[in-house]
Design a protein around this motif. Structure first.
Motif, mmCIF file in Angstrom:
data_model
loop_
_atom_site.group_PDB
_atom_site.id
_atom_site.type_symbol
_atom_site.label_atom_id
_atom_site.label_comp_id
_atom_site.label_asym_id
_atom_site.label_seq_id
_atom_site.Cartn_x
_atom_site.Cartn_y
_atom_site.Cartn_z
ATOM 1 N N ASP A 338 16.073 55.913 4.352
ATOM 2 C CA ASP A 338 16.962 57.072 4.397
ATOM 3 C C ASP A 338 16.203 58.356 4.055
ATOM 4 O OD1 ASP A 338 19.283 58.550 4.614
ATOM 5 O OD2 ASP A 338 20.053 58.008 2.637
ATOM 6 N N GLU A 363 22.144 49.361 14.065
ATOM 7 C CA GLU A 363 23.332 50.175 13.782
ATOM 8 C C GLU A 363 23.163 50.994 12.509
ATOM 9 O OE1 GLU A 363 25.588 50.663 15.979
ATOM 10 O OE2 GLU A 363 24.565 49.209 17.264
ATOM 11 N N THR A 364 22.540 50.404 11.490
ATOM 12 C CA THR A 364 22.324 51.140 10.247
ATOM 13 C C THR A 364 21.395 52.326 10.466
ATOM 14 O OG1 THR A 364 22.680 49.172 8.881
ATOM 15 C CG2 THR A 364 21.441 50.980 7.884
ATOM 16 N N THR A 366 20.990 53.936 13.204
ATOM 17 C CA THR A 366 21.762 54.928 13.959
ATOM 18 C C THR A 366 22.625 55.748 13.019
ATOM 19 O OG1 THR A 366 21.816 53.447 15.884
ATOM 20 C CG2 THR A 366 23.399 55.262 15.850
ATOM 21 N N THR A 367 23.299 55.069 12.100
ATOM 22 C CA THR A 367 24.167 55.746 11.133
ATOM 23 C C THR A 367 23.381 56.695 10.236
ATOM 24 O OG1 THR A 367 25.678 53.849 11.103
ATOM 25 C CG2 THR A 367 25.821 55.380 9.249
#
Length: 403
Positions: A338, A363-364, A366-367
């Protein structure tokens, strides 16, 4: 020795916990044996060669780290599930230790645990599958000799493979990384990790290898449908960067094949990026002046400062796969991913995540706002011809689908 499928051995001195683990496993079709002392447990590992092991890190006679060391010496191929009531930090540290010893880690299980979490860990595919190992390792652990590699480069035995990069916003393929590949006539596929360090022992050998891979990949790229859709990335070693003629050579190869320089991304390791020698810095600057883009590979594993990064004319940061793989098993890894994405965004850089092995990671990322991703979930490295076929197939689909 063949792994005993669906066989779980439990080492835990808490009888109630061991019984609960055994009950969950048996409902999934496992045969289970529980032990509260290390020696009978090790004997069972030798005799039964289990597919899975559940290990409590806190044991009265031998702590879990020593057990892991012994399992590594035994060449245990079981999927390990680490349990402890000491907290997630301790579990993650033990997981790193086990991985560095070559053990297969299915996951960690903080106590008290939910049966559904244990069920998910027991249901994961076995990571030591021989087919998977054959893709990246030469049979028999072949040790590469310098003169052997010199001959392979001279005879153009070294080839390249292509791994696509996916835009996480549009789900379109917008590029690919070029990876060196050695199809050895006797030993089978030798992975880059096994021969690149040998090549780096000689500046002349590394120069020859780099130029061979560049010429092969640019020749393919000039005719590939990818040329109209995106770019390719090629790795440069620290040895290559000391070659003061490198920038001119790469430009001339691009010109010979009709490839615009801005279609080629040159990846350097974080340690190479921080090398402040005059030749290295001259090479990096000249590459940018000629229109090439620079990417820092394996970001997070080196010791760069923000000031050093800001001085370089970079276009990309690539998050090291060791953090991406642990995205859902390590809180620290997720924080690092992150933070790296945020750093790239604040510096106006593209952020690429490598090592994406499942849809959850995709998906993570992307988020979290990551730009691009690559990894086995998207596609394994392919030959140039196979990549073009793959690209045509996925380009015809309204949504991205994996192989």
């Amino acid at each position: 020795m063949t792994t005993n499928a669906k066989c779980l051995l439990v080492l835990d001195d808490d009888e109630a916990v061991a019984r609960t683990i055994g009950f969950v496993a048996e409902r999934l079709g496992f045969s289970v044996a529980c032990y509260d002392a290390p020696e009978p447990f090790f004997e069972a590992v030798r005799e039964r060669n289990p597919s899975h092991v559940a290990l409590d890190l806190i044991m009265p006679r031998m702590d879990g780290i020593e057990v892991l060391r012994r399992l590594a010496l035994m060449h245990c191929e079981a999927e390990l599930i680490l349990t402890s009531g000491m907290g997630l930090k301790v579990l993650e540290s033990a997981q790193t230790t086990a991985s560095e010893r070559g053990l297969n880690i299915s996951g960690v299980l903080p106590k008290p645990f939910q049966p559904s979490v244990l069920s998910e860990l027991l249901s994961r595919p076995h990571t030591s599958d021989p087919v998977s190992r054959a893709v990246t390792h030469a049979p028999g652990g072949h040790t590469v000799q310098v003169d052997e590699l010199v001959a392979a480069v001279a005879s153009r035995e070294i080839q390249f493979r292509v791994q696509p990069k996916l835009d996480l916003g549009t789900r379109l393929v917008v590029g690919a990384e070029i990876l060196a590949c050695w199809p050895h006539p006797q030993q089978g596929i030798i992975a880059p990790d096994d021969f690149i360090p040998v090549a780096e022992s000689s500046a002349q050998l590394m120069q020859g290898l780099t130029r061979l891979v560049l010429e092969q990949s640019l020749s393919w790229f000039a005719r590939s449908p990818l040329l109209a859709m995106g770019s390719i990335a090629v790795n440069l070693s620290t040895r290559s960067l000391s070659d003061v003629t490198l920038a001119d050579h790469i430009e001339s190869v691009c010109r010979a094949h009709g490839v615009p320089t801005d279609k080629l991304i040159l990846e350097i390791t974080e340690s190479s990026a921080m090398d402040r020698t005059a030749d290295t810095f001259d090479t990096l600057t000249r590459l940018c002046l000629k229109g090439f883009r620079l990417s820092v590979d394996d970001f997070g594993t080196g010791y760069s400062s923000l000031e050093q990064l800001a001085r370089l004319p970079l276009s990309e940061l690539k998050i090291d796969k060791s953090f991406v793989i642990k995205l859902h098993t390590s809180t620290d890894a997720r924080k690092i991913v992150d933070a790296t994405i945020g750093l790239a965004r604040s510096m106006g850089l593209i952020c690429v995540a490598e090592g994406v092995e499942n849809s959850a990671a995709l998906e993570t990322l992307t988020t979290l706002g990551c730009n691009l991703a690559q990894g086995f979930y998207i596609s394994r490295p392919l030959s140039g011809m196979a990549f073009d076929t793959w690209l045509q197939r996925v380009s015809a689909c309204p949504h991205f689908a994996t192989m």
